[in-house]
Design a protein around this motif. Structure first.
Motif, mmCIF file in Angstrom:
data_model
loop_
_atom_site.group_PDB
_atom_site.id
_atom_site.type_symbol
_atom_site.label_atom_id
_atom_site.label_comp_id
_atom_site.label_asym_id
_atom_site.label_seq_id
_atom_site.Cartn_x
_atom_site.Cartn_y
_atom_site.Cartn_z
ATOM 1 N N ALA A 1 25.421 -42.926 -21.799
ATOM 2 C CA ALA A 1 25.527 -44.038 -21.141
ATOM 3 C C ALA A 1 25.543 -43.413 -19.116
ATOM 4 N N VAL A 2 24.889 -43.696 -18.236
ATOM 5 C CA VAL A 2 25.178 -43.447 -16.786
ATOM 6 C C VAL A 2 25.037 -44.868 -16.047
ATOM 7 N N GLN A 3 26.442 -44.767 -15.292
ATOM 8 C CA GLN A 3 26.465 -46.030 -14.541
ATOM 9 C C GLN A 3 25.611 -45.456 -13.512
ATOM 10 N N GLU A 4 25.393 -46.395 -12.413
ATOM 11 C CA GLU A 4 24.910 -46.313 -11.095
ATOM 12 C C GLU A 4 25.386 -44.682 -10.440
ATOM 13 N N PRO A 5 24.790 -43.592 -9.925
ATOM 14 C CA PRO A 5 25.025 -43.019 -8.736
ATOM 15 C C PRO A 5 25.956 -43.395 -8.378
ATOM 16 N N VAL A 6 26.906 -42.187 -7.827
ATOM 17 C CA VAL A 6 27.832 -41.793 -7.443
ATOM 18 C C VAL A 6 27.973 -40.902 -6.053
ATOM 19 N N ASP B 1 19.932 -50.102 10.149
ATOM 20 C CA ASP B 1 20.955 -50.841 10.542
ATOM 21 C C ASP B 1 21.628 -50.445 9.437
ATOM 22 N N GLN B 2 21.355 -50.424 8.065
ATOM 23 C CA GLN B 2 22.647 -50.862 6.899
ATOM 24 C C GLN B 2 23.376 -49.593 6.629
ATOM 25 N N LYS B 3 22.512 -48.208 6.909
ATOM 26 C CA LYS B 3 23.035 -46.727 6.618
ATOM 27 C C LYS B 3 23.717 -46.398 7.729
ATOM 28 N N GLN C 1 32.266 -42.937 -3.056
ATOM 29 C CA GLN C 1 30.591 -43.333 -4.853
ATOM 30 C C GLN C 1 30.531 -44.694 -3.818
ATOM 31 N N MET C 2 30.937 -45.947 -3.355
ATOM 32 C CA MET C 2 30.430 -47.227 -4.048
ATOM 33 C C MET C 2 29.453 -47.080 -2.318
ATOM 34 N N LEU C 3 30.051 -46.036 -1.260
ATOM 35 C CA LEU C 3 28.875 -46.089 -0.489
ATOM 36 C C LEU C 3 27.409 -45.473 -0.195
ATOM 37 N N HIS C 4 27.908 -44.227 -1.675
ATOM 38 C CA HIS C 4 26.626 -43.579 -1.704
ATOM 39 C C HIS C 4 25.486 -44.189 -2.633
ATOM 40 N N LYS C 5 26.108 -44.880 -3.582
ATOM 41 C CA LYS C 5 26.131 -46.049 -4.661
ATOM 42 C C LYS C 5 24.194 -46.648 -3.262
ATOM 43 N N VAL C 6 25.216 -47.505 -2.231
ATOM 44 C CA VAL C 6 24.212 -48.637 -1.550
ATOM 45 C C VAL C 6 23.612 -47.469 -1.215
ATOM 46 N N TRP C 7 23.468 -46.495 -0.861
ATOM 47 C CA TRP C 7 22.642 -45.585 -0.308
ATOM 48 C C TRP C 7 21.773 -45.573 -0.439
ATOM 49 N N LYS C 8 21.679 -45.262 -1.828
ATOM 50 C CA LYS C 8 20.782 -44.357 -2.880
ATOM 51 C C LYS C 8 20.006 -45.529 -3.732
ATOM 52 N N GLU C 9 21.211 -46.722 -4.075
ATOM 53 C CA GLU C 9 20.423 -47.580 -4.788
ATOM 54 C C GLU C 9 19.872 -48.956 -4.349
ATOM 55 N N GLU C 10 20.148 -49.209 -3.070
ATOM 56 C CA GLU C 10 19.759 -50.449 -2.613
ATOM 57 C C GLU C 10 18.959 -50.497 -1.006
ATOM 58 N N LEU C 11 19.301 -49.674 -0.571
ATOM 59 C CA LEU C 11 18.388 -49.011 0.772
ATOM 60 C C LEU C 11 17.527 -48.286 0.184
ATOM 61 N N GLY C 12 16.079 -48.719 0.894
ATOM 62 C CA GLY C 12 14.514 -48.017 1.143
ATOM 63 C C GLY C 12 14.871 -46.113 2.465
ATOM 64 N N PRO C 13 14.582 -46.573 2.621
ATOM 65 C CA PRO C 13 14.018 -45.095 3.976
ATOM 66 C C PRO C 13 14.062 -45.552 5.155
ATOM 67 N N VAL C 14 13.970 -44.631 6.097
ATOM 68 C CA VAL C 14 13.947 -45.061 7.794
ATOM 69 C C VAL C 14 13.128 -44.455 8.523
ATOM 70 N N ALA C 15 13.416 -44.566 9.526
ATOM 71 C CA ALA C 15 11.479 -44.482 9.935
ATOM 72 C C ALA C 15 11.740 -42.700 10.360
ATOM 73 N N LYS C 16 10.952 -41.566 10.477
ATOM 74 C CA LYS C 16 10.924 -40.445 10.197
ATOM 75 C C LYS C 16 11.692 -39.679 11.221
ATOM 76 N N GLN C 17 11.762 -40.172 12.846
ATOM 77 C CA GLN C 17 12.498 -39.744 13.256
ATOM 78 C C GLN C 17 13.933 -39.573 12.937
ATOM 79 N N TYR C 18 14.534 -40.732 12.574
ATOM 80 C CA TYR C 18 16.025 -41.482 12.466
ATOM 81 C C TYR C 18 16.680 -40.515 10.884
ATOM 82 N N ARG C 19 15.368 -39.967 10.048
ATOM 83 C CA ARG C 19 16.067 -39.548 8.644
ATOM 84 C C ARG C 19 16.567 -38.342 8.677
ATOM 85 N N ASP C 20 16.639 -37.290 9.543
ATOM 86 C CA ASP C 20 17.131 -35.863 9.394
ATOM 87 C C ASP C 20 19.359 -36.737 9.959
#
Length: 644
Positions: free
Chosen positions: A26-31, A253-255, A279-298
């Motif tokens: 069983a795997v919970q949401e990624p940390v 904004d969320q990130k 760990q909860m912040l990483h979960k939100v980052w990966k599971e609940e939010l999508g990508p940002v504009a390319k110039q801000y990604r890195d």
């Protein structure tokens, strides 16, 4: 107690093993984030993401080991409970605890209960064989044993059902996620308004977040597939820049908020709390939010990675400091174990000694659990050593009380023999013979020691009743005799007054007759109370004075007085006094004979002396006096022999 880190082997035939396997899968949401989903092929953020992924896997492992350590520290010892209390405790665990979280406690209960039942089983078997039973026919059980077995069966059944349901839930969640992926793929082919399509996409994302854990070995494949189709959908949205930019802005904004919070956590003094929230912040980052504009990604990813690294480094440093204190705890626990071993080897082999040792070891056990964690690598070692030391103490304690039980049955046999003796003599008429025996068995009773508790009151009542019966009879007879003794004392007191006031007359024969008559009356008066025995010595002293006042032959007077003394000795009714008197008279005879021999030897110095020599005459006179004294002592010896 069970091993806190024990893991069951997986087996197709073992439903519990299948269940454990399902739980591990069983795997919970990624940390933590494994890679930046919005990094393009040429970006170096993939290297940073890989490094962070490695850190994340280490952190997850650390958490699992911490959980194992805590399980070890929370081990409970149920060996001090009664069988009924263990059954009650087990029942409460099944009713109030989650069946998947009580394994260690159930194992500890099972071990303690089985050890206690086995001890009772062996005792009953020994008693059965000792009474002549055939060991093949021996059977032993208790209501508690049956109740505990029923609870254990219910526990295993509930645990199996729990893991079967868990396995079903994991598969159901997997099927749900695969359906969502298919639904996501279908968005690119649907012919509908872009607004409706975008809302549909958001709905899929929400349902994905709520879908629940799946099997560990399926997670990476399913996540990568889902993420691939999310990126395809964003490429599809490229056709409609308005929706894409709006989503990019929302995600940015969320990130940024997440980064701000992560940087705040990096300054938090409570490292454990900060790590858990990260760990909860990483979960939100990966599971609940999508990508940002390319110039801000890195940029945003590097900031988030930097804050994550600060927290991770602080946690690693804190763990290293904790490990130092854990090493101190390890040494302290070793000292506790050595103290338990010392208490086992130095206990005094008495009931009081063992009770003191039991209290001391219980205090040491409490101290062991209060000390705290030890290094993970030494956790199992110190736990096994602790269990071994307490197990060895309990074995020695049980062996002692088992031998005590055997000794108690031996003591019971001895006391039953004393009861038989007391019953034999309780109605004896010869108190002179029976009293020493009754006193002796009372002394022996006190010296024998304890008997089994179930027999103690009964045999004591029997023994006490027989002894009381005898001594009540003896005292009743003595009380009757005491009246006569008091009367005899009053008579002798009057005679003593008469003898003390005696004055010699000119008629010696008449005076002598009066003294003899007084002596006869003294003899016939009887015994006096024991605490009044000194009247006999007073009478002898008065008698000596009376004879001294008479003008009569001293030898005759001495023998008359000696007759009175013998009567006094007989009145004491003490054979030892007569024996001592005989020894005394015999000694005096020997001394007089030796004195006569010495004086006769001295005459040799006067061979040429005239008979009128004063010194020669003095020696001869001394010899004659000693011969007269010798005759008196020999006469006394004759009277003593006549008494026997």
């Amino acid at each position: 107690m069970s091993d806190p880190k024990e893991q069951p082997e997986n087996s197709a035939e073992d439903p519990k093993a299948q269940a454990d396997s399902a739980a591990n899968d069983a795997v919970q949401e990624p940390v933590q984030e494994e890679a930046s989903p919005e990094a393009d092929d040429t970006s170096n953020s993939e290297e940073t993401a890989s490094a962070l992924a490695a850190e994340a896997s280490e952190q997850v492992a650390d958490d699992s080991e911490e959980t194992a350590d805590e399980a070890a520290e929370e081990e409970v010892d149920y060996s001090g409970l009664s069988a009924a209390d263990m059954v009650s405790t087990f029942d409460q665990l099944l009713k109030s605890g989650k069946v998947s979280t009580i394994k260690a406690k159930v194992d500890a209960l099972k071990q303690a209960f089985n050890a206690q039942f086995q001890e009772a089983f062996e005792k009953q078997k020994e008693a059965f064989v000792a009474e002549g039973g055939n060991i093949v026919d021996f059977h032993f059980s208790t209501p508690e044993k049956k109740a505990f077995s029923t609870l254990l069966f219910n526990y295993k059944e509930k645990l199996n059902n729990h893991y079967k349901n868990l396995k079903k839930d994991l598969q159901a969640n997997l099927d749900k996620r695969l359906e969502l992926i298919e639904e996501l793929k279908g968005l690119l082919a649907v012919d509908e308004n872009i607004n409706s399509t975008y809302k549909h996409f958001k709905d899929i994302q929400e349902r994905w977040r709520e879908a629940g854990p799946i099997q560990r070995d399926k997670y990476n494949t399913v996540w990568n597939t889902y993420h691939h189709h999310v990126e395809n959908f964003y490429d599809f949205l490229h056709l409609n820049r308005e929706f894409r930019d709006m989503d990019f802005k929302h995600n940015l904004d969320q990130k940024l908020k997440i980064i701000t919070r992560a940087e705040e956590l990096a300054q938090d003094a409570d490292v454990s709390k900060a790590f858990r929230e990260l760990q909860m912040l990483h979960k939100v980052w990966k599971e609940e939010l999508g990508p940002v504009a390319k110039q801000y990604r890195d940029e945003v990813w590097e900031k988030f990675s930097a804050a994550t690294k600060v927290i991770h480094d602080k946690r690693m440093n804190a763990q290293q400091e904790m490990e130092k204190s854990f090493e101190t705890n390890y040494l302290q626990k070793q000292e506790v174990i050595n103290s338990i071993k010392e208490a086992t080897s130095q206990v005094k082999p008495t009931h009081q000694g063992w009770q003191q040792a039991i209290k001391k070891v219980q205090d040491l056990r409490n101290l062991f659990f209060e000390i705290g964690k030890v290094p993970r690598s030494k956790n199992q070692e110190i736990w096994d050593a602790f269990k071994a030391s307490t197990r060895d103490f309990n074995k020695h304690k049980n062996d002692f009380y088992k031998n005590q039980k055997k000794q108690q049955y031996t003591n019971l046999e001895k006391k039953l023999e004393l009861i038989a003796t007391a019953e034999k003599y309780k109605d004896a008429e010869d108190f002179e013979e029976a009293t020493p025996i009754m006193k002796r068995i009372q002394t022996e009773w006190k010296q024998i020691g304890h008997v089994p508790r179930k027999d103690s009151d009964r045999i004591w009542s029997e023994f006490k009743a027989a002894c009381n019966h005898y001594f009540d009879r003896m005292h009743a007879q003595r009380n009757a005799a005491n009246k006569e003794e008091v009367e005899a004392f009053e008579k002798k007191k009057a005679m003593l007054d008469t003898l003390t006031g005696f004055k010699a007359s000119k008629d010696v024969d008449k005076d002598l007759e009066s003294i003899k008559s007084l002596l006869d009356n003294w003899k016939n008066a009887g015994r006096v109370p024991f605490n009044k025995k000194n009247i006999e010595s007073k009478f002898q002293k008065a008698l000596d004075q009376a004879f001294d006042s008479l003008n009569m032959d001293k030898v005759d007077a001495e023998m008359i007085k000696y007759d009175a003394k013998l009567e006094s000795l007989k009145a004491h009714n003490d054979p030892r006094k007569l024996t001592n008197e005989r020894i005394y008279v015999s000694k005096k005879i020997d001394e007089v004979i030796q004195e006569i021999n010495q004086l006769e030897n001295n005459l040799g110095f006067f061979q040429n002396s005239d008979a009128s020599n004063p010194l020669f005459k003095e020696v001869q006179d001394n010899i004659e006096r000693h011969k007269e004294t010798l005759e008196v002592w020999r006469a006394k010896m004759s009277k003593l022999k006549a008494l026997n």
